[in-house]
Motif scaffolding. Structure first.
Motif, mmCIF file in Angstrom:
data_model
loop_
_atom_site.group_PDB
_atom_site.id
_atom_site.type_symbol
_atom_site.label_atom_id
_atom_site.label_comp_id
_atom_site.label_asym_id
_atom_site.label_seq_id
_atom_site.Cartn_x
_atom_site.Cartn_y
_atom_site.Cartn_z
ATOM 1 N N ILE A 1 3.178 10.627 -6.719
ATOM 2 C CA ILE A 1 4.080 11.161 -7.747
ATOM 3 C C ILE A 1 3.308 11.448 -9.030
ATOM 4 O O ILE A 1 3.475 12.511 -9.649
ATOM 5 N N ALA A 2 2.444 10.515 -9.447
ATOM 6 C CA ALA A 2 1.655 10.714 -10.662
ATOM 7 C C ALA A 2 0.735 11.924 -10.539
ATOM 8 O O ALA A 2 0.601 12.716 -11.484
ATOM 9 N N VAL B 1 -0.725 17.506 -11.843
ATOM 10 C CA VAL B 1 -1.086 18.861 -11.410
ATOM 11 C C VAL B 1 -0.088 19.879 -11.952
ATOM 12 O O VAL B 1 -0.471 20.976 -12.366
ATOM 13 N N ALA B 2 1.190 19.515 -11.997
ATOM 14 C CA ALA B 2 2.206 20.439 -12.494
ATOM 15 C C ALA B 2 2.121 20.628 -14.008
ATOM 16 O O ALA B 2 2.365 21.722 -14.510
ATOM 17 N N CYS B 3 1.763 19.574 -14.739
ATOM 18 C CA CYS B 3 1.787 19.636 -16.204
ATOM 19 C C CYS B 3 0.460 20.034 -16.834
ATOM 20 O O CYS B 3 0.442 20.477 -17.978
ATOM 21 N N ARG B 4 -0.642 19.891 -16.131
ATOM 22 C CA ARG B 4 -1.946 20.147 -16.742
ATOM 23 C C ARG B 4 -2.106 21.589 -17.242
ATOM 24 O O ARG B 4 -2.561 21.789 -18.360
ATOM 25 N N PRO B 5 -1.731 22.609 -16.452
ATOM 26 C CA PRO B 5 -1.894 23.975 -16.985
ATOM 27 C C PRO B 5 -1.090 24.202 -18.263
ATOM 28 O O PRO B 5 -1.555 24.876 -19.171
ATOM 29 N N LYS B 6 0.099 23.628 -18.347
ATOM 30 C CA LYS B 6 0.910 23.773 -19.556
ATOM 31 C C LYS B 6 0.251 23.075 -20.737
ATOM 32 O O LYS B 6 0.298 23.561 -21.860
ATOM 33 N N ALA B 7 -0.366 21.937 -20.497
ATOM 34 C CA ALA B 7 -1.041 21.205 -21.564
ATOM 35 C C ALA B 7 -2.256 21.983 -22.067
ATOM 36 O O ALA B 7 -2.514 22.027 -23.265
ATOM 37 N N ILE B 8 -2.994 22.574 -21.146
ATOM 38 C CA ILE B 8 -4.165 23.366 -21.542
ATOM 39 C C ILE B 8 -3.725 24.572 -22.366
ATOM 40 O O ILE B 8 -4.331 24.905 -23.380
ATOM 41 N N PHE C 1 0.824 -1.208 0.000
ATOM 42 C CA PHE C 1 0.000 0.000 0.000
ATOM 43 C C PHE C 1 0.862 1.264 0.000
ATOM 44 O O PHE C 1 0.527 2.251 -0.650
ATOM 45 N N GLY C 2 1.974 1.229 0.707
ATOM 46 C CA GLY C 2 2.882 2.380 0.714
ATOM 47 C C GLY C 2 3.478 2.643 -0.655
ATOM 48 O O GLY C 2 3.561 3.800 -1.098
ATOM 49 N N ALA C 3 3.908 1.575 -1.337
ATOM 50 C CA ALA C 3 4.463 1.735 -2.680
ATOM 51 C C ALA C 3 3.407 2.270 -3.641
ATOM 52 O O ALA C 3 3.688 3.138 -4.474
ATOM 53 N N THR C 4 2.189 1.777 -3.495
ATOM 54 C CA THR C 4 1.098 2.249 -4.348
ATOM 55 C C THR C 4 0.793 3.718 -4.071
ATOM 56 O O THR C 4 0.626 4.518 -5.003
ATOM 57 N N ALA C 5 0.731 4.078 -2.801
ATOM 58 C CA ALA C 5 0.453 5.475 -2.430
ATOM 59 C C ALA C 5 1.551 6.405 -2.951
ATOM 60 O O ALA C 5 1.263 7.505 -3.437
ATOM 61 N N MET C 6 2.798 5.955 -2.877
ATOM 62 C CA MET C 6 3.900 6.771 -3.368
ATOM 63 C C MET C 6 3.791 6.974 -4.882
ATOM 64 O O MET C 6 3.940 8.084 -5.384
ATOM 65 N N ALA C 7 3.510 5.903 -5.615
ATOM 66 C CA ALA C 7 3.379 6.017 -7.073
ATOM 67 C C ALA C 7 2.219 6.934 -7.453
ATOM 68 O O ALA C 7 2.347 7.761 -8.361
ATOM 69 N N LEU C 8 1.094 6.801 -6.762
ATOM 70 C CA LEU C 8 -0.061 7.659 -7.052
ATOM 71 C C LEU C 8 0.214 9.116 -6.712
ATOM 72 O O LEU C 8 -0.202 10.026 -7.439
#
Length: 99
Positions: free
Chosen positions: A76-77, A82-89, A67-74
């Motif tokens: 990061i994703a 969130v960081a890339c979405r405004p640039k994509a729009i 669960f920790g590994a899954t939470a970490m991957a989610l």
């Protein structure tokens, strides 16, 4: 486990969001690349979970690590999204304006 299953079903949502954000001319290549990354991520996480399952630890600790590994991957994703979405729009707006 239900949460992990639900997160695994995010793939159609991610593909729909990507389709809306990718410029029309790059849509096929972009969706293909995203789909490849999704399946690479699934295979990599399956391998990591297999390694964790074979560690000589109690079931509670093993589940916590999974669960920790899954939470970490989610996390990061989500941060990348969130960081890339405004640039994509913004890029999509420029691509539509130039068509």
């Amino acid at each position: 486990m239900a949460l992990l299953y639900a997160m695994g079903n995010v793939h159609p949502v991610a593909m729909t969001e990507a389709q809306a954000l990718l410029p029309y001319r790059m849509r096929g290549i972009g969706l293909g690349a995203l789909n490849t990354l999704v399946f690479l991520g699934v295979s990599a996480s399956s391998s990591v979970f297999g390694v964790l399952a074979y560690l000589p630890l109690s079931a509670d600790v093993t589940c916590g690590l999974v669960f920790g590994a899954t939470a970490m991957a989610l996390t990061i994703a989500l941060a990348v999204y969130v960081a890339c979405r405004p640039k994509a729009i913004e890029a999509q707006g420029v691509a539509i304006a130039s068509d």
